[in-house]
Design a protein around this motif. Sequence first.
Motif, PDB file in Angstrom:
ATOM      1  N   GLU A 145       0.831  -1.204   0.000  1.00 48.97           N
ATOM      2  CA  GLU A 145       0.000   0.000   0.000  1.00 48.97           C
ATOM      3  C   GLU A 145       0.864   1.252   0.000  1.00 48.97           C
ATOM      4  N   ASP A 146       0.499   2.186  -0.893  1.00 48.02           N
ATOM      5  CA  ASP A 146       1.179   3.485  -1.019  1.00 48.02           C
ATOM      6  C   ASP A 146       2.620   3.363  -1.531  1.00 48.02           C
ATOM      7  N   ALA A 147       3.012   2.176  -1.995  1.00 43.81           N
ATOM      8  CA  ALA A 147       4.377   2.041  -2.540  1.00 43.81           C
ATOM      9  C   ALA A 147       4.469   2.765  -3.869  1.00 43.81           C
ATOM     10  N   GLU A 148       5.601   3.369  -4.114  1.00 40.13           N
ATOM     11  CA  GLU A 148       5.841   4.078  -5.360  1.00 40.13           C
ATOM     12  C   GLU A 148       7.059   3.479  -6.053  1.00 40.13           C
ATOM     13  N   PRO A 149       7.020   3.378  -7.380  1.00 36.27           N
ATOM     14  CA  PRO A 149       8.152   2.764  -8.093  1.00 36.27           C
ATOM     15  C   PRO A 149       9.359   3.687  -8.153  1.00 36.27           C
ATOM     16  N   ALA A 150      10.538   3.059  -8.183  1.00 35.29           N
ATOM     17  CA  ALA A 150      11.799   3.778  -8.411  1.00 35.29           C
ATOM     18  C   ALA A 150      12.433   3.205  -9.662  1.00 35.29           C
ATOM     19  N   TRP A 151      12.874   4.091 -10.574  1.00 29.86           N
ATOM     20  CA  TRP A 151      13.427   3.642 -11.844  1.00 29.86           C
ATOM     21  C   TRP A 151      14.902   4.008 -11.951  1.00 29.86           C
ATOM     22  N   ASP A 152      15.574   3.274 -12.811  1.00 30.46           N
ATOM     23  CA  ASP A 152      16.930   3.644 -13.201  1.00 30.46           C
ATOM     24  C   ASP A 152      17.030   3.519 -14.714  1.00 30.46           C
ATOM     25  N   HIS A 153      17.997   4.185 -15.287  1.00 31.70           N
ATOM     26  CA  HIS A 153      18.176   4.221 -16.744  1.00 31.70           C
ATOM     27  C   HIS A 153      19.234   3.202 -17.164  1.00 31.70           C
ATOM     28  N   TYR A 154      18.957   2.494 -18.279  1.00 32.97           N
ATOM     29  CA  TYR A 154      19.881   1.465 -18.770  1.00 32.97           C
ATOM     30  C   TYR A 154      20.005   1.591 -20.280  1.00 32.97           C
ATOM     31  N   GLU A 155      21.147   1.119 -20.789  1.00 28.70           N
ATOM     32  CA  GLU A 155      21.380   1.082 -22.228  1.00 28.70           C
ATOM     33  C   GLU A 155      21.844  -0.312 -22.627  1.00 28.70           C
ATOM     34  N   LEU A 156      21.353  -0.771 -23.775  1.00 30.48           N
ATOM     35  CA  LEU A 156      21.764  -2.059 -24.319  1.00 30.48           C
ATOM     36  C   LEU A 156      22.765  -1.830 -25.447  1.00 30.48           C
ATOM     37  N   ASP A 157      23.638  -2.802 -25.657  1.00 27.39           N
ATOM     38  CA  ASP A 157      24.636  -2.669 -26.722  1.00 27.39           C
ATOM     39  C   ASP A 157      24.007  -2.733 -28.114  1.00 27.39           C
ATOM     40  N   ASP A 158      22.900  -3.450 -28.223  1.00 21.41           N
ATOM     41  CA  ASP A 158      22.281  -3.697 -29.529  1.00 21.41           C
ATOM     42  C   ASP A 158      20.809  -3.300 -29.454  1.00 21.41           C
ATOM     43  N   PRO A 159      20.349  -2.337 -30.264  1.00 21.43           N
ATOM     44  CA  PRO A 159      18.948  -1.904 -30.200  1.00 21.43           C
ATOM     45  C   PRO A 159      17.950  -2.939 -30.700  1.00 21.43           C
ATOM     46  N   SER A 160      18.428  -4.083 -31.231  1.00 22.31           N
ATOM     47  CA  SER A 160      17.501  -5.139 -31.641  1.00 22.31           C
ATOM     48  C   SER A 160      17.370  -6.229 -30.577  1.00 22.31           C
ATOM     49  N   VAL A 161      18.093  -6.085 -29.458  1.00 21.03           N
ATOM     50  CA  VAL A 161      17.980  -7.032 -28.348  1.00 21.03           C
ATOM     51  C   VAL A 161      16.812  -6.618 -27.455  1.00 21.03           C
ATOM     52  N   LEU A 162      16.004  -7.582 -27.048  1.00 20.82           N
ATOM     53  CA  LEU A 162      14.897  -7.286 -26.150  1.00 20.82           C
ATOM     54  C   LEU A 162      15.425  -6.943 -24.765  1.00 20.82           C
ATOM     55  N   ALA A 163      14.839  -5.943 -24.149  1.00 18.33           N
ATOM     56  CA  ALA A 163      15.249  -5.558 -22.797  1.00 18.33           C
ATOM     57  C   ALA A 163      15.004  -6.686 -21.800  1.00 18.33           C
ATOM     58  N   ILE A 164      13.931  -7.462 -22.013  1.00 17.44           N
ATOM     59  CA  ILE A 164      13.666  -8.552 -21.072  1.00 17.44           C
ATOM     60  C   ILE A 164      14.736  -9.636 -21.162  1.00 17.44           C
ATOM     61  N   LYS A 165      15.448  -9.694 -22.276  1.00 22.91           N
ATOM     62  CA  LYS A 165      16.564 -10.635 -22.382  1.00 22.91           C
ATOM     63  C   LYS A 165      17.759 -10.130 -21.590  1.00 22.91           C
ATOM     64  N   GLY A 166      18.112  -8.862 -21.775  1.00 25.34           N
ATOM     65  CA  GLY A 166      19.273  -8.324 -21.079  1.00 25.34           C
ATOM     66  C   GLY A 166      19.053  -8.219 -19.588  1.00 25.34           C
ATOM     67  N   LEU A 167      17.938  -7.599 -19.171  1.00 29.00           N
ATOM     68  CA  LEU A 167      17.688  -7.393 -17.746  1.00 29.00           C
ATOM     69  C   LEU A 167      17.307  -8.688 -17.044  1.00 29.00           C
ATOM     70  N   GLY A 168      16.684  -9.609 -17.780  1.00 29.39           N
ATOM     71  CA  GLY A 168      16.228 -10.855 -17.173  1.00 29.39           C
ATOM     72  C   GLY A 168      17.341 -11.767 -16.711  1.00 29.39           C
ATOM     73  N   GLN A 169      18.592 -11.430 -17.021  1.00 28.34           N
ATOM     74  CA  GLN A 169      19.721 -12.241 -16.576  1.00 28.34           C
ATOM     75  C   GLN A 169      20.164 -11.886 -15.149  1.00 28.34           C
ATOM     76  N   PHE A 170      19.592 -10.812 -14.584  1.00 25.89           N
ATOM     77  CA  PHE A 170      20.039 -10.346 -13.272  1.00 25.89           C
ATOM     78  C   PHE A 170      18.989 -10.620 -12.203  1.00 25.89           C
TER      79      PHE A 170
END
Length: 391
Positions: A143-168
């Motif tokens: 309840e009342d939680a708010e999201p916190a974001w950070d900025h990321y860049e991938l080496d290849d713009p044709s790679v899905l973000a869920i592939k890169g981030l999903g490894q962590f």
Amino acid sequence: MHIEHLELRNYRVFHHAILSDLPPMAVVVGANGSGKSTLLDVFSFLKDALTQNAAAAVARRGGFHELRSRRRRKPIGITVKFRESGGRLVTYMLEIAIRQRRVVVEREVLRYRRGSHGRPWHFVDFSRGEGTAITNEAVYGQEDAEPAWDHYELDDPSVLAIKGLGQFRDFRVVAEFRNLIENWHISNFHIQDARPSAEAGYAEHLSTRGDNVAQVARFLYEHHPKRFRQVLDAMRRRVPGIESVEAKPTEDGRLVLRFQDGSFKDPFIARYVSDGTIKMFAYLVLLYDPTPHPLLAVEEPENQLYPELLPELAEEFRDYARRGGQVFVSTHSPDFLNGAEIDEVFYLVKQGGYSSVRRAHENELLRDLVDEGDLPGSLWKQGLFEGASLR
């Protein structure tokens, strides 16, 4: 995972098509060229884009201009909505475009909705190789939680973000979704691959081509004997004369499938039995998997099978869906369609070069006729699925 909604934009014959309120098993019919294969290919495309990248997935399908709907200039778009294990509604939106002659992920969003109301959290929001991801997902749902974001860049713009981030480990939600897609099973069964003897050992799951059916049979026999007996019982019901099947090791360390026919003293090895027998056995090995795939897609399972076996095969697919694996089947067989429930049937109608998706149970005439005892396949054969001819 259960997909509730699938939306396609500018994907070959689908300029804009929506499948909503999807049941655990969906059976798709339509005339030749209406897009049955294309609809199931969407799942393959998503899996290829994840395991490789969007550029490779597009290239496998003849290039961007072959994949995008004719006379369209906007990106190719796919939106999937599903319920994750906690019951929350998840939306994944992917857009693919061409920028400076390169295939790129134009936009990619993974968002969860908090209950029936409330602003959804964008766990991933990327465009052309860069974007944001939530870094405090542990508080999601509080309840009342708010999201916190950070900025990321991938080496290849044709790679899905869920592939890169999903490894962590920090991105558990993303990793869970990535794992679901990686475990989708899109069948590309080839009868000739299931016949030769295979290397010794075992495999836990049938491959998409069916070339390891002997290893999976041995795995079931040794580690899940109850499941193996269920496969054999189903074979006896489906294929007259078959009493048993074994995965027999050879002296040179290979495995061969041997089918015992009650009418003969010696068993037949796989290369001497009918295509239908091999294919039915492979399907049963797949459908009695102790751990169902979260999604199973099969194109025209009726090929090489006797028509009278098809309604029962439809029931086997339905049982698989009941055990937790959502099923999509395209068919050109009225006999298979006769084994489907009216609320499981979708039909494709092509007009002006593009196809739309219609739901059989939303057609009052079809619904009334089925209520009176008619079967969906018989109604389709009579031409009552308007715009979805058998031819």
